[in-house]
Design a protein around this motif. Structure first.
Motif, short mmCIF file in Angstrom:
data_model
loop_
_atom_site.label_atom_id
_atom_site.label_comp_id
_atom_site.label_asym_id
_atom_site.label_seq_id
_atom_site.Cartn_x
_atom_site.Cartn_y
_atom_site.Cartn_z
N GLU A 2 0.83 -1.19 0.00
CA GLU A 2 0.00 0.00 0.00
C GLU A 2 0.87 1.25 0.00
O GLU A 2 1.95 1.27 0.58
N SER A 3 0.38 2.29 -0.65
CA SER A 3 1.10 3.55 -0.69
C SER A 3 0.29 4.60 0.07
O SER A 3 -0.91 4.73 -0.13
N THR A 4 0.96 5.33 0.96
CA THR A 4 0.32 6.36 1.78
C THR A 4 1.00 7.69 1.52
O THR A 4 2.22 7.79 1.61
N ASN A 58 0.20 0.70 8.85
CA ASN A 58 -1.04 1.42 9.04
C ASN A 58 -0.77 2.93 9.04
O ASN A 58 0.22 3.38 9.60
N ARG A 59 -1.66 3.72 8.43
CA ARG A 59 -1.48 5.17 8.35
C ARG A 59 -1.38 5.80 9.74
O ARG A 59 -0.57 6.69 9.96
N PRO A 61 -2.72 13.45 6.65
CA PRO A 61 -2.90 12.80 5.34
C PRO A 61 -2.89 13.83 4.22
O PRO A 61 -3.38 14.95 4.38
#
Length: 88
Positions: free
Chosen positions: A2-4, A47-48, A64
């Motif tokens: 995943e990319s954040t 996790n973000r 974010p």
């Protein structure tokens, strides 16, 4: 994987601090820092909220990334364009 995308308030001196901080978070595989627009892209299985907490723990303001941030960074850079017309 995943990319954040995050907005991290920093100056050029903080780039190394961001990389070091995020290298300790379990599950992160790659960190890309664009200091000029205060954008950090984290790739991995973390996790973000863990990522944000780690950055805040070392004293960096993070949130974010949003389309609003994209518009502000384009405005600050003086390269805002709509339909091939430059406004600045």
């Amino acid at each position: 994987m995943e990319s954040t995308e995050l907005k991290v308030e920093m100056v050029a001196l903080h780039e190394k601090r961001v990389r070091k901080c995020l290298s300790k978070v379990k599950g992160i595989e790659r960190v890309e820092v664009e200091a000029s627009i205060q954008k950090v892209i984290v790739t991995g299985c973390a996790n973000r909220s863990k990522i944000l907490k780690a950055l805040r723990r070392v004293g960096l303001r993070a949130e974010p990334w949003s389309p609003h941030n994209e518009l502000l960074s384009a405005y600050a850079a003086g390269s805002l364009m709509f339909n091939n017309y430059s406004f600045f």
